[in-house]
Scaffold this motif. Structure first.
Motif, PDB file in Angstrom:
ATOM      1  N   LEU A  49      -6.368  28.811 -25.120  1.00 26.62           N
ATOM      2  CA  LEU A  49      -5.870  29.669 -26.186  1.00 26.62           C
ATOM      3  C   LEU A  49      -4.711  30.483 -25.634  1.00 26.62           C
ATOM      4  N   LEU A  50      -3.572  30.449 -26.331  1.00 30.52           N
ATOM      5  CA  LEU A  50      -2.448  31.310 -25.990  1.00 30.52           C
ATOM      6  C   LEU A  50      -2.478  32.496 -26.923  1.00 30.52           C
ATOM      7  N   ARG A  51      -2.582  33.686 -26.347  1.00 31.78           N
ATOM      8  CA  ARG A  51      -2.614  34.907 -27.147  1.00 31.78           C
ATOM      9  C   ARG A  51      -1.381  35.730 -26.802  1.00 31.78           C
ATOM     10  N   ILE A  52      -0.645  36.133 -27.842  1.00 26.40           N
ATOM     11  CA  ILE A  52       0.556  36.942 -27.667  1.00 26.40           C
ATOM     12  C   ILE A  52       0.390  38.217 -28.459  1.00 26.40           C
ATOM     13  N   ASP A  53       0.498  39.358 -27.772  1.00 29.34           N
ATOM     14  CA  ASP A  53       0.435  40.671 -28.419  1.00 29.34           C
ATOM     15  C   ASP A  53       1.718  41.424 -28.124  1.00 29.34           C
ATOM     16  N   ASN A  54       2.524  41.644 -29.157  1.00 30.11           N
ATOM     17  CA  ASN A  54       3.704  42.483 -29.036  1.00 30.11           C
ATOM     18  C   ASN A  54       3.270  43.865 -29.520  1.00 30.11           C
ATOM     19  N   LEU A  55       3.215  44.816 -28.623  1.00 27.49           N
ATOM     20  CA  LEU A  55       2.550  46.074 -28.912  1.00 27.49           C
ATOM     21  C   LEU A  55       3.416  47.163 -29.519  1.00 27.49           C
ATOM     22  N   ALA A  56       4.698  47.247 -29.177  1.00 29.61           N
ATOM     23  CA  ALA A  56       5.388  48.497 -29.429  1.00 29.61           C
ATOM     24  C   ALA A  56       6.586  48.464 -30.370  1.00 29.61           C
ATOM     25  N   ASN A  57       7.125  47.318 -30.706  1.00 30.01           N
ATOM     26  CA  ASN A  57       8.331  47.367 -31.529  1.00 30.01           C
ATOM     27  C   ASN A  57       8.403  46.194 -32.491  1.00 30.01           C
TER      28      ASN A  57
END
Length: 129
Positions: free
Chosen positions: A26-34
């Motif tokens: 599983l590839l998980r991508i979390d862009n948190l701030a912008n």
């Protein structure tokens, strides 16, 4: 897992193919701030069996001119703007599962003015918006 304050994957002028290394990858991508986005590419290919979770609470989770979701792929895209933003064409492969959610649109699809866009959803595929 990619966690970042900028783009998760950014390749706006090239084709990117994500291929699973194993059945439970599983590839998980979390862009948190912008608002930069989770995956921003020219052409995104998700190979058969890939599993991708992309989140960008202030941008688009997935943005691509062309999106090709292979057979048996699971794509979860949660964005602050659009879950998935497709500019030209999309193919959702056989038995794929696509879940796209955004504050404005789950899936924003448009063909560019100088060409016709298209979207194909193959047999057994499920798209939830």
């Amino acid at each position: 897992m990619l966690t970042n304050d900028d783009y998760g994957i950014f390749a706006n002028s090239v084709e990117v193919t994500l291929t699973p290394g194993s059945a439970d990858a599983l590839l998980r991508i979390d862009n948190l701030a912008n608002d930069d986005g989770g995956i921003i590419v020219d052409c995104l290919n998700l190979a058969e069996g890939a599993k991708v979770d992309a989140k960008s609470p202030e941008g688009n989770a997935v943005e691509a001119s062309d999106l090709h979701v292979g057979a048996d792929v699971v794509l979860n895209a949660n964005g602050g703007w659009q879950g998935i933003d497709v500019m030209e064409s999309a193919v959702i492969g056989r038995n794929a599962r696509v879940n796209a959610h955004g504050s404005f649109n789950g899936l924003w699809f448009y063909g560019l003015s100088y060409q016709r866009g298209y979207m194909i959803v193959e047999e057994g595929a499920e798209v939830k918006l």
